[in-house]
Design a protein around this motif. Structure first.
Motif, PDB file in Angstrom:
ATOM      1  N   VAL B  61       0.833  -1.203   0.000  1.00  0.00           N
ATOM      2  CA  VAL B  61       0.000   0.000   0.000  1.00  0.00           C
ATOM      3  C   VAL B  61       0.869   1.255   0.000  1.00  0.00           C
ATOM      4  CG1 VAL B  61      -1.648   1.362   1.345  1.00  0.00           C
ATOM      5  CG2 VAL B  61      -1.954  -1.120   1.132  1.00  0.00           C
ATOM      6  N   GLU B  62       1.873   1.269   0.855  1.00  0.00           N
ATOM      7  CA  GLU B  62       2.734   2.448   0.940  1.00  0.00           C
ATOM      8  C   GLU B  62       3.438   2.732  -0.385  1.00  0.00           C
ATOM      9  OE1 GLU B  62       4.581   3.213   4.488  1.00  0.00           O
ATOM     10  OE2 GLU B  62       6.297   4.319   3.678  1.00  0.00           O
ATOM     11  N   ILE B  63       3.934   1.687  -1.019  1.00  0.00           N
ATOM     12  CA  ILE B  63       4.607   1.841  -2.305  1.00  0.00           C
ATOM     13  C   ILE B  63       3.654   2.418  -3.350  1.00  0.00           C
ATOM     14  CG2 ILE B  63       5.512   0.511  -4.255  1.00  0.00           C
ATOM     15  CD1 ILE B  63       6.788  -1.372  -2.101  1.00  0.00           C
ATOM     16  N   MET B  64       2.464   1.888  -3.410  1.00  0.00           N
ATOM     17  CA  MET B  64       1.502   2.330  -4.416  1.00  0.00           C
ATOM     18  C   MET B  64       1.038   3.753  -4.180  1.00  0.00           C
ATOM     19  SD  MET B  64      -0.500  -0.615  -6.040  1.00  0.00           S
ATOM     20  CE  MET B  64       0.163  -2.240  -6.369  1.00  0.00           C
ATOM     21  N   GLU B  65       0.801   4.085  -2.924  1.00  0.00           N
ATOM     22  CA  GLU B  65       0.306   5.429  -2.616  1.00  0.00           C
ATOM     23  C   GLU B  65       1.341   6.492  -2.975  1.00  0.00           C
ATOM     24  OE1 GLU B  65      -0.793   5.200   1.494  1.00  0.00           O
ATOM     25  OE2 GLU B  65      -2.913   4.797   1.043  1.00  0.00           O
ATOM     26  N   ARG B  66       2.569   6.225  -2.625  1.00  0.00           N
ATOM     27  CA  ARG B  66       3.629   7.180  -2.926  1.00  0.00           C
ATOM     28  C   ARG B  66       3.754   7.359  -4.445  1.00  0.00           C
ATOM     29  NH1 ARG B  66       9.165   5.917  -2.912  1.00  0.00           N
ATOM     30  NH2 ARG B  66       8.809   4.121  -1.570  1.00  0.00           N
ATOM     31  N   SER B  67       3.669   6.251  -5.132  1.00  0.00           N
ATOM     32  CA  SER B  67       3.848   6.234  -6.565  1.00  0.00           C
ATOM     33  C   SER B  67       2.785   7.063  -7.303  1.00  0.00           C
ATOM     34  CB  SER B  67       3.804   4.776  -7.015  1.00  0.00           C
ATOM     35  OG  SER B  67       3.923   4.665  -8.395  1.00  0.00           O
ATOM     36  N   ILE B  68       1.542   6.810  -6.996  1.00  0.00           N
ATOM     37  CA  ILE B  68       0.466   7.527  -7.691  1.00  0.00           C
ATOM     38  C   ILE B  68       0.462   9.001  -7.298  1.00  0.00           C
ATOM     39  CG2 ILE B  68      -1.299   6.980  -5.965  1.00  0.00           C
ATOM     40  CD1 ILE B  68      -1.971   7.008  -9.709  1.00  0.00           C
ATOM     41  N   ALA B  69       0.824   9.295  -6.063  1.00  0.00           N
ATOM     42  CA  ALA B  69       0.878  10.693  -5.623  1.00  0.00           C
ATOM     43  C   ALA B  69       1.918  11.459  -6.431  1.00  0.00           C
ATOM     44  CB  ALA B  69       1.201  10.762  -4.128  1.00  0.00           C
ATOM     45  N   THR B  70       3.050  10.818  -6.661  1.00  0.00           N
ATOM     46  CA  THR B  70       4.117  11.456  -7.442  1.00  0.00           C
ATOM     47  C   THR B  70       3.674  11.754  -8.861  1.00  0.00           C
ATOM     48  OG1 THR B  70       5.792  10.260  -6.173  1.00  0.00           O
ATOM     49  CG2 THR B  70       6.479  11.176  -8.293  1.00  0.00           C
ATOM     50  N   VAL B  71       3.072  10.787  -9.487  1.00  0.00           N
ATOM     51  CA  VAL B  71       2.721  10.949 -10.888  1.00  0.00           C
ATOM     52  C   VAL B  71       1.607  11.987 -11.061  1.00  0.00           C
ATOM     53  CG1 VAL B  71       0.899   9.246 -11.314  1.00  0.00           C
ATOM     54  CG2 VAL B  71       2.749   9.486 -12.959  1.00  0.00           C
ATOM     55  N   LEU B  72       0.698  12.042 -10.108  1.00  0.00           N
ATOM     56  CA  LEU B  72      -0.381  13.030 -10.186  1.00  0.00           C
ATOM     57  C   LEU B  72       0.163  14.441  -9.970  1.00  0.00           C
ATOM     58  CD1 LEU B  72      -3.288  11.191  -8.327  1.00  0.00           C
ATOM     59  CD2 LEU B  72      -3.306  11.995 -10.703  1.00  0.00           C
ATOM     60  N   ARG B  73       1.092  14.560  -9.048  1.00  0.00           N
ATOM     61  CA  ARG B  73       1.677  15.867  -8.775  1.00  0.00           C
ATOM     62  C   ARG B  73       2.468  16.362 -10.007  1.00  0.00           C
ATOM     63  NH1 ARG B  73       6.844  15.643  -5.541  1.00  0.00           N
ATOM     64  NH2 ARG B  73       7.234  14.869  -7.638  1.00  0.00           N
ATOM     65  N   ALA B  78       2.982  19.974 -14.728  1.00  0.00           N
ATOM     66  CA  ALA B  78       3.184  20.104 -16.172  1.00  0.00           C
ATOM     67  C   ALA B  78       2.062  20.908 -16.816  1.00  0.00           C
ATOM     68  CB  ALA B  78       3.281  18.714 -16.810  1.00  0.00           C
ATOM     69  N   VAL B  79       0.830  20.580 -16.452  1.00  0.00           N
ATOM     70  CA  VAL B  79      -0.325  21.226 -17.084  1.00  0.00           C
ATOM     71  C   VAL B  79      -0.435  22.684 -16.670  1.00  0.00           C
ATOM     72  CG1 VAL B  79      -2.839  21.245 -17.226  1.00  0.00           C
ATOM     73  CG2 VAL B  79      -1.592  19.074 -17.359  1.00  0.00           C
ATOM     74  N   GLU B  80      -0.059  22.977 -15.422  1.00  0.00           N
ATOM     75  CA  GLU B  80      -0.198  24.344 -14.925  1.00  0.00           C
ATOM     76  C   GLU B  80       0.947  25.255 -15.372  1.00  0.00           C
ATOM     77  OE1 GLU B  80      -0.588  23.874 -10.716  1.00  0.00           O
ATOM     78  OE2 GLU B  80      -2.707  23.234 -10.832  1.00  0.00           O
ATOM     79  N   SER B  81       1.941  24.683 -16.028  1.00  0.00           N
ATOM     80  CA  SER B  81       3.135  25.460 -16.365  1.00  0.00           C
ATOM     81  C   SER B  81       2.972  26.282 -17.644  1.00  0.00           C
ATOM     82  CB  SER B  81       4.337  24.525 -16.507  1.00  0.00           C
ATOM     83  OG  SER B  81       4.187  23.705 -17.656  1.00  0.00           O
ATOM     84  N   THR B  82       1.860  26.103 -18.346  1.00  0.00           N
ATOM     85  CA  THR B  82       1.627  26.856 -19.581  1.00  0.00           C
ATOM     86  C   THR B  82       0.138  26.860 -19.915  1.00  0.00           C
ATOM     87  OG1 THR B  82       1.992  26.857 -21.988  1.00  0.00           O
ATOM     88  CG2 THR B  82       2.155  24.751 -20.855  1.00  0.00           C
ATOM     89  N   ASP B  83      -0.267  27.756 -20.828  1.00  0.00           N
ATOM     90  CA  ASP B  83      -1.679  27.813 -21.220  1.00  0.00           C
ATOM     91  C   ASP B  83      -1.918  27.199 -22.585  1.00  0.00           C
ATOM     92  OD1 ASP B  83      -2.807  28.910 -19.015  1.00  0.00           O
ATOM     93  OD2 ASP B  83      -2.498  30.985 -19.637  1.00  0.00           O
ATOM     94  N   ASP B  84      -0.847  27.032 -23.335  1.00  0.00           N
ATOM     95  CA  ASP B  84      -0.970  26.488 -24.685  1.00  0.00           C
ATOM     96  C   ASP B  84      -1.206  24.991 -24.628  1.00  0.00           C
ATOM     97  OD1 ASP B  84      -0.407  26.978 -27.707  1.00  0.00           O
ATOM     98  OD2 ASP B  84       0.799  25.228 -27.163  1.00  0.00           O
ATOM     99  N   VAL B  85      -2.294  24.538 -25.221  1.00  0.00           N
ATOM    100  CA  VAL B  85      -2.700  23.142 -25.069  1.00  0.00           C
ATOM    101  C   VAL B  85      -1.684  22.162 -25.676  1.00  0.00           C
ATOM    102  CG1 VAL B  85      -4.096  22.990 -27.172  1.00  0.00           C
ATOM    103  CG2 VAL B  85      -4.662  21.569 -25.185  1.00  0.00           C
ATOM    104  N   ARG B  86      -1.080  22.582 -26.771  1.00  0.00           N
ATOM    105  CA  ARG B  86      -0.064  21.734 -27.395  1.00  0.00           C
ATOM    106  C   ARG B  86       1.129  21.565 -26.448  1.00  0.00           C
ATOM    107  NH1 ARG B  86       4.495  21.637 -30.592  1.00  0.00           N
ATOM    108  NH2 ARG B  86       4.349  20.619 -32.626  1.00  0.00           N
ATOM    109  N   GLU B  87       1.512  22.660 -25.838  1.00  0.00           N
ATOM    110  CA  GLU B  87       2.651  22.613 -24.926  1.00  0.00           C
ATOM    111  C   GLU B  87       2.284  21.869 -23.640  1.00  0.00           C
ATOM    112  OE1 GLU B  87       5.409  23.334 -26.114  1.00  0.00           O
ATOM    113  OE2 GLU B  87       6.563  22.985 -24.263  1.00  0.00           O
TER     114      GLU B  87
END
Lengths: 198, 198
Positions: B61-73, B78-87
DNA sequence: CCTACCGATCGGTAGG
DNA sequence: CCTACCGATCGGTAGG
């Protein structure tokens, strides 16, 4: 149609056992599946299975061998069906995707349970999988050489195309939103785009 | 720098155990890994582990929780770093690929051992994974709406892009033919091609 | 953090 | 094809 009495097929029992094992291995995993589980699925006790198969490992080997043989044969047929490299690639991708849609469980077991194959059989499987990958690599290299494909890296393009097909086994459902044909077509298309084809 | 005597970090022991479990789960699988295996890897006996963790399941459980938290963060950043959808799409793909290259083992365990998570935790994980997938889907849909992407099917394109990134965890090796940056760049590029971007 | 140990499970065999 | 059973393994607990 012969008028002779149909003799009940003899290998049938074994085939049913392999089919049950496939489903259970895919669902619960090889280690978590017991011989009693498999027996229950074919209406007998665990120990009775040993009249038909040598071991649990044997079932895994049989599933994997059949699976890789199918995918290699389909690939060969696809590549030999035309001389045009772009069309060869498209058909090879379609065959790859069709396999992963139609034989979801085999695909699952084939990759996820590789580590539970005994040493000798695992080596054989890894080698056959390497052959399969090489087939795609040669195709892409030829396409690049002929100026039909334009890729940043042949190796990465091949990995990507193969992996996106492998992923189909995870989400595809018979009778779902997409038919096998639709998925095969779209993935063939995506692969060609990724390769910057023509 | 304080001149006070450094107190030996207390959580360290547990972190080492989790790290050892990760490596073993990835290599042998969750079921095939014993508490004695994990103990041996951190120079203690199996039963001693229970002074630091509640159960084997707890480690998973600990391994999985850490893992998914990282990828979501990473995805959010990445998405918040720009407004251009392609970027945005390119950066999200790069983050996705970077994660699967840098955290190969977590990625493996995260998908292959999902079925060995107890019911409640598995439901949480599946839901978080769905969220992750939705993030990509919204991105692609927005790109299509803005006329920046051209796809046969948003759903199939998203599956393909995610799955090709997931595949990186299988073959990537630190110090191998490609650096993490190179792989991330090429995959970002391939994803944009697949989307018919611009 | 260790040894001793419990209770349960499991692949496979014996012997009908 | 079944019951009885062997031998080994394993997660977790007791009790220092």
């Amino acid at each position: 149609m012969s008028t002779l009495t149909r003799i009940p097929p003899r290998g049938d029992r074994r085939a049913g056992i392999v089919a049950a094992a496939l489903e259970l291995f895919a669902d619960k995993g090889y280690l978590a599946t017991t011989m009693d589980d498999i027996g229950r699925a074919v209406a007998m006790r665990g120990p009775s299975l040993y009249k038909h198969v040598a071991s649990k490992q044997d079932l895994l080997v049989e599933i994997m061998e059949r699976s890789i043989a199918t995918v290699l044969r389909d690939h060969r047929i696809a590549v030999e069906s035309t001389d045009d490299v772009r069309e060869q690639l498209r058909r090879a991708v379609e065959a790859h995707v069709r396999f992963h849609a139609r034989h979801r469980l085999e695909a699952f077991v084939g990759t996820r349970e590789l580590r539970h194959l005994d040493e000798a059989n695992r080596a054989v499987m890894l080698s056959l999988r390497k052959d399969y990958e090489s087939g795609f690599r040669e195709l892409v290299e030829r396409g690049v050489a002929q100026g039909r494909f334009r890729v940043g890296s042949v190796k990465l393009a091949v990995y990507s195309i193969l992996d996106m097909g492998v992923g189909v086994a995870v989400w595809f459902r018979e009778g779902g939103e997409f038919s096998v044909d639709e998925v095969a077509y779209h993935y063939g298309d995506q692969a060609l785009r990724l390769l910057g084809a023509d």
